[in-house]
Every structure is written in structure tokens, then in C-alpha cells.
Design an enzyme around this catalytic site. Structure first.
Site, PDB file in Angstrom:
ATOM      1  N   ASP A  71      -2.840   3.409  19.236  1.00 23.00           N
ATOM      2  CA  ASP A  71      -3.721   3.570  20.397  1.00 23.00           C
ATOM      3  C   ASP A  71      -2.921   4.014  21.627  1.00 23.00           C
ATOM      4  OD1 ASP A  71      -5.887   2.380  18.811  1.00 23.00           O
ATOM      5  OD2 ASP A  71      -4.669   0.582  18.996  1.00 23.00           O
ATOM      6  N   GLY A  73      -0.417   4.818  -0.597  1.00 28.99           N
ATOM      7  CA  GLY A  73      -1.615   5.244   0.148  1.00 28.99           C
ATOM      8  C   GLY A  73      -1.312   6.332   1.174  1.00 28.99           C
ATOM      9  N   ARG A  94     -11.679   1.330   6.188  1.00 29.28           N
ATOM     10  CA  ARG A  94     -13.109   1.453   6.501  1.00 29.28           C
ATOM     11  C   ARG A  94     -13.592   2.872   6.234  1.00 29.28           C
ATOM     12  NH1 ARG A  94     -14.294   2.093  12.934  1.00 29.28           N
ATOM     13  NH2 ARG A  94     -12.301   3.024  13.527  1.00 29.28           N
ATOM     14  N   ASN A  97      -6.357  -3.107   8.590  1.00 30.26           N
ATOM     15  CA  ASN A  97      -7.366  -3.588   9.545  1.00 30.26           C
ATOM     16  C   ASN A  97      -8.193  -4.762   9.031  1.00 30.26           C
ATOM     17  OD1 ASN A  97      -7.089  -1.954  11.871  1.00 30.26           O
ATOM     18  ND2 ASN A  97      -7.772  -0.199  10.650  1.00 30.26           N
ATOM     19  N   HIS A 107      -7.051  -4.003  18.308  1.00 37.12           N
ATOM     20  CA  HIS A 107      -7.132  -2.639  17.770  1.00 37.12           C
ATOM     21  C   HIS A 107      -8.561  -2.473  17.233  1.00 37.12           C
ATOM     22  CE1 HIS A 107      -6.193   1.078  15.807  1.00 37.12           C
ATOM     23  NE2 HIS A 107      -6.438   0.597  14.613  1.00 37.12           N
ATOM     24  N   ASN A 110     -10.351  -8.244   3.562  1.00 39.69           N
ATOM     25  CA  ASN A 110      -8.891  -8.149   3.605  1.00 39.69           C
ATOM     26  C   ASN A 110      -8.175  -9.455   3.932  1.00 39.69           C
ATOM     27  OD1 ASN A 110      -8.807  -5.437   2.912  1.00 39.69           O
ATOM     28  ND2 ASN A 110      -9.073  -4.758   5.018  1.00 39.69           N
ATOM     29  N   GLY A 152       0.852  -1.198   0.000  1.00 38.60           N
ATOM     30  CA  GLY A 152       0.000   0.000   0.000  1.00 38.60           C
ATOM     31  C   GLY A 152       0.884   1.244   0.000  1.00 38.60           C
ATOM     32  N   GLN A 178       0.090 -12.751   1.583  1.00 36.83           N
ATOM     33  CA  GLN A 178       1.322 -12.069   2.004  1.00 36.83           C
ATOM     34  C   GLN A 178       2.115 -12.918   2.997  1.00 36.83           C
ATOM     35  OE1 GLN A 178       0.215  -8.077   3.137  1.00 36.83           O
ATOM     36  NE2 GLN A 178      -0.187  -7.509   1.020  1.00 36.83           N
ATOM     37  N   ARG A 218     -13.973  -1.903  12.189  1.00 31.72           N
ATOM     38  CA  ARG A 218     -12.795  -2.491  11.529  1.00 31.72           C
ATOM     39  C   ARG A 218     -13.039  -3.957  11.192  1.00 31.72           C
ATOM     40  NH1 ARG A 218     -10.478   0.441  15.942  1.00 31.72           N
ATOM     41  NH2 ARG A 218      -9.541   2.380  15.252  1.00 31.72           N
ATOM     42  N   SER A 224       1.405   5.553   3.949  1.00 29.45           N
ATOM     43  CA  SER A 224       2.741   5.418   3.359  1.00 29.45           C
ATOM     44  C   SER A 224       3.273   6.754   2.856  1.00 29.45           C
ATOM     45  CB  SER A 224       2.710   4.418   2.206  1.00 29.45           C
ATOM     46  OG  SER A 224       2.248   3.182   2.680  1.00 29.45           O
TER      47      SER A 224
HETATM   48  C1  LMR Z   1      -7.201   4.164  13.129  1.00 31.47           C
HETATM   49  O1  LMR Z   1      -7.309   3.679  14.265  1.00 31.47           O
HETATM   50  O2  LMR Z   1      -7.187   5.380  12.933  1.00 31.47           O
HETATM   51  C2  LMR Z   1      -7.073   3.229  11.949  1.00 31.47           C
HETATM   52  O3  LMR Z   1      -7.060   1.906  12.386  1.00 31.47           O
HETATM   53  C3  LMR Z   1      -8.101   3.464  10.913  1.00 31.47           C
HETATM   54  C4  LMR Z   1      -9.489   3.092  11.381  1.00 31.47           C
HETATM   55  O4  LMR Z   1     -10.226   2.455  10.607  1.00 31.47           O
HETATM   56  O5  LMR Z   1      -9.869   3.450  12.490  1.00 31.47           O
END
Ligand code: LMR
Length: 366
Positions: free
Chosen positions: A159, A14, A92, A131, A187, A105, A11, A112, A98, A17
Site C-alpha cells: 500500500d 504461487g 480472494r 490475507n 491492509h 485462512n 505458497g 504456522q 480480504r 513467489s
Molecule cells: C493486494 O492488495 O493486491 C493483495 O492483498 C491481494 C488482494 O486481495 O487485494
């Protein structure tokens, strides 16, 4: 001058990146004396945009940027890599969770994982960002039988950093004066940001922060921060995610500051009673290119309830993708007590850095 490290990024053109590759090329991830080869991977339809990024990289004339290569498939892009940053995936949109991305995905990460198994450096360190990151990391790891599960990690540093930033803003201190906070679990909106071991200016955090605010405002704010950003700017976080990737890989490689904990999604070895074999965010310390779970922290009743919720969600996610988890790797993931990963970067000819032994066996648990 050190020998260059090969870093693959999926990616690569994106949003994340677009910040990340410049940080890596400038030395922010591996230090000011470490040259890098960037192996940039994109979908065929995004290669023109990727060429634009490559031109901009070249135009920065970074002294540490040894080579840039561009690839439209992971098999070629992962050849010989020491680090693989798996960012590319469907993001998303507003109103989605997510986990809604799981089926979209999952196939990407099983391919991969196989490609890393077959083409990457045997000591490759992998960070999954796309995600749902924890379960995608699990899929990749379970599809790479030749690699150790310890080589696969998921990004929860975003986080972790959010916790620090929001707390610093709330209390009026500098983020660097906050320590030993971390995130348990997934996450996702079930993640549990645990401040109960935290310190501000080396004094217990809860002597300075109101517990009611923590439970009713802080926890949901961190849990829903990603969605809040998507609503505000119409796309998911990019610059802060790139910074978290740099922090995660830098700490894993160079080490965490003495006494400090960070959060990493790693394959659970059963520590703190967490289900073995799921990718779960733990408090860790890093040194010599290895991470170790911080052991012996007190888990009170509130924390245990929160941890159970996020653990259950990850078990459910594992169930949903069970078709993509080969039986062959079940044993290695469910009985992970000793980390056999060397923690030392090997080159294609099998040699490690001059001064260090090529293999170092280590117990991952402190
Ligand atoms: C985030 O936490 O900002 C990323 O994982 C993107 C998302 O979909 O929340």
C-alpha cells in the site's frame, strides 16, 4: 563470504513467489554478498509445480543461492529459518473483501505460528502476506509463545509503494522524490494513507498536491487498488506484492534510508492511542535489524477519524478469531513496550555474526 541465511517461503509456487524467489536468489533482498538457503513450502498437490520452480532457480546459476529445499509441511520447512515469508493462503476473487478470507485462512496461520515457535531460529523475522494479513500475523504471533510479538509483521508496504507510485504519476515527479508518506491500520479498504507529513523534493506535499483530490480520489484509489487489479487481470497482484516483500524485508534487515519512513504492520504497543495487541500499520524507521515507530507526528482531526475506522475494523477481526488466540500470549501482546528481540541473526549453534554481540536489548519506541 558470509554464512547463508535460511529463508522459508510458504505458497512457494504461487503467483507472488514466482517473482519473489528469483529476486531473493539474485541478492535483491539481502545484498550482493549474502548467500541464501531457500526452504520452499507448498501443499502436497502443488509439489510438482514447485519442482518446476526449483529447476528454474537452479538453471539461473545464481552465485548467492546456496541450497534449495522443498517441503510439504511448515514444521519441516521452518527448521532453523532466519526469515519466514508467509505467503500461502486462499486468495480472494472478484467481489470479495480480504476479511471474507478470515475463516478460510485463520487455521493455516495458527499452525504456522506454532511451527515457527517450535522449529525456527529463535531470532526469526516473520512477514505475513496472506490475507487478511494483519489478523493472520496476529494469529501466528499469538500461537508462538517462545517468540517476541516484535518478530511478527504484516505487509502494508504494498500500500505504501502504491501511494508513491500513484502520486508520482499524478504529479509527474519520480517516486524517489516523494518521502515521509505512510499507511495507518489494516491492509483492507479501511487503511488510511496519510500524506499530511509527506514531502516532494523536500517541500511539504500539500503545497504541491490538491487536498480535495487527496480526500476524494487518492485515498479510495489506494484503498481499492488490490480489487481493481483483480478485476483487471482476473487474479490478485503478484509482481508488485513480491517487490513490496523485498522492500519490507530489506529495510527491516539493512535499514531505512536516513530520515525516511516506511509502513509496517506490527503489534501495537499503544503508540498514537492505538489499541494494544492488534497488528496495525505504523510509520517506522529501521536500523540494525530493528524497527521503531516514528513518534511525535501530529494527528489532525481528519487523520484521527480515519485511524479510528481502521482500528475498529482490526479490533472486530481480532474478536472474530478469538478462539485461535491462546490466553497464554495475551499479556505479552497487550503490554508490549520494550522490544527484547535481539535484532541480530543467531545461528543454530546460538552464535551471531562475528562482529556483533549476539543480544541487543532495545526500546522499540524512539
Ligand atoms: C493486494 O492488495 O493486491 C493483495 O492483498 C491481494 C488482494 O486481495 O487485494
Amino acid at each position: 563470504m558470509k554464512r547463508p541465511l535460511r529463508v522459508a517461503i510458504t505458497g512457494a509456487s504461487g503467483g507472488i513467489s514466482s517473482s519473489l524467489i528469483f529476486k531473493i536468489a539474485s541478492g535483491e533482498m539481502f545484498g550482493n554478498d549474502q548467500p541464501v538457503i531457500l526452504q520452499l513450502i507448498e501443499l502436497p498437490q502443488c509439489l510438482d509445480r514447485l519442482r518446476g520452480c526449483a529447476m528454474e532457480l537452479e538453471d539461473c546459476a545464481y552465485p548467492l543461492l546456496h541450497t534449495i529445499s522443498m517441503h510439504d509441511n511448515p514444521e519441516e520447512g521452518f527448521i532453523g529459518v532466519h526469515f519466514a515469508l508467509l505467503i500461502g493462503s486462499t486468495p480472494r476473487g472478484p467481489g470479495m473483501e480480504r476479511s471474507d478470507l478470515l475463516s478460510l485462512n485463520a487455521e493455516i496461520f495458527s499452525r504456522q505460528g506454532k511451527a515457527l515457535n517450535d522449529y525456527a531460529n529463535p531470532d526469526v523475522k516473520v512477514l505475513v502476506v496472506g490475507n487478511p494479513a494483519n489478523t493472520n500475523a496476529l494469529i501466528a504471533s499469538r500461537n508462538a509463545p517462545k517468540l517476541s510479538p516484535s518478530q511478527f509483521t504484516a505487509l502494508t508496504r504494498l500500500d505504501h509503494n502504491r501511494c508513491k507510485g500513484i502520486l508520482a504519476n499524478h504529479t509527474g515527479v519520480n517516486a524517489k522524490d516523494i518521502s515521509n508518506i505512510f499507511v495507518w491500520g489494516n491492509h483492507s479498504t479501511t487503511m488510511y494513507p496519510d500524506l499530511s507529513h509527506g514531502k516532494i523534493y523536500d517541500k511539504p506535499l500539500f503545497s504541491q498536491v490538491d487536498r480535495a483530490w487527496y480526500e476524494s480520489e487518492f485515498i479510495p484509489k489506494v484503498q481499492k487498488r488490490g480489487a481493481e487489479i483483480i478485476v483487471a487481470q482476473g487474479r490478485s497482484s503478484a509482481a508488485s506484492a513480491a517487490q513490496a516483500v523485498v522492500d519490507h524485508v530489506r529495510d527491516w534487515t539493512i535499514g531505512t534510508p536516513s530520515g525516511e519512513y516506511v509502513s509496517m504492520g506490527i503489534v501495537s504497543d499503544g503508540s498514537y492511542g492505538i489499541e494494544k495487541g492488534i497488528v496495525f500499520s505504523f510509520p517506522v524507521r529501521c536500523d540494525y535489524g530493528r524497527y521503531q515507530i516514528v513518534q511525535g507526528l501530529n494527528v489532525d482531526e481528519f487523520s484521527r477519524t480515519m485511524i479510528n475506522i481502521t482500528e475498529q475494523e482490526l479490533c472486530q477481526e481480532r474478536e472474530i478469531v478469538s478462539d485461535l488466540l491462546p490466553n497464554e500470549t495475551e499479556e505479552s501482546h497487550n503490554n508490549l513496550t520494550i522490544c527484547l528481540r535481539s535484532g541480530v541473526t543467531l545461528y543454530a549453534d546460538g552464535r551471531g555474526p562475528e562482529s556483533a554481540p549476539p543480544y541487543l536489548k532495545t526500546d522499540r519506541v524512539i
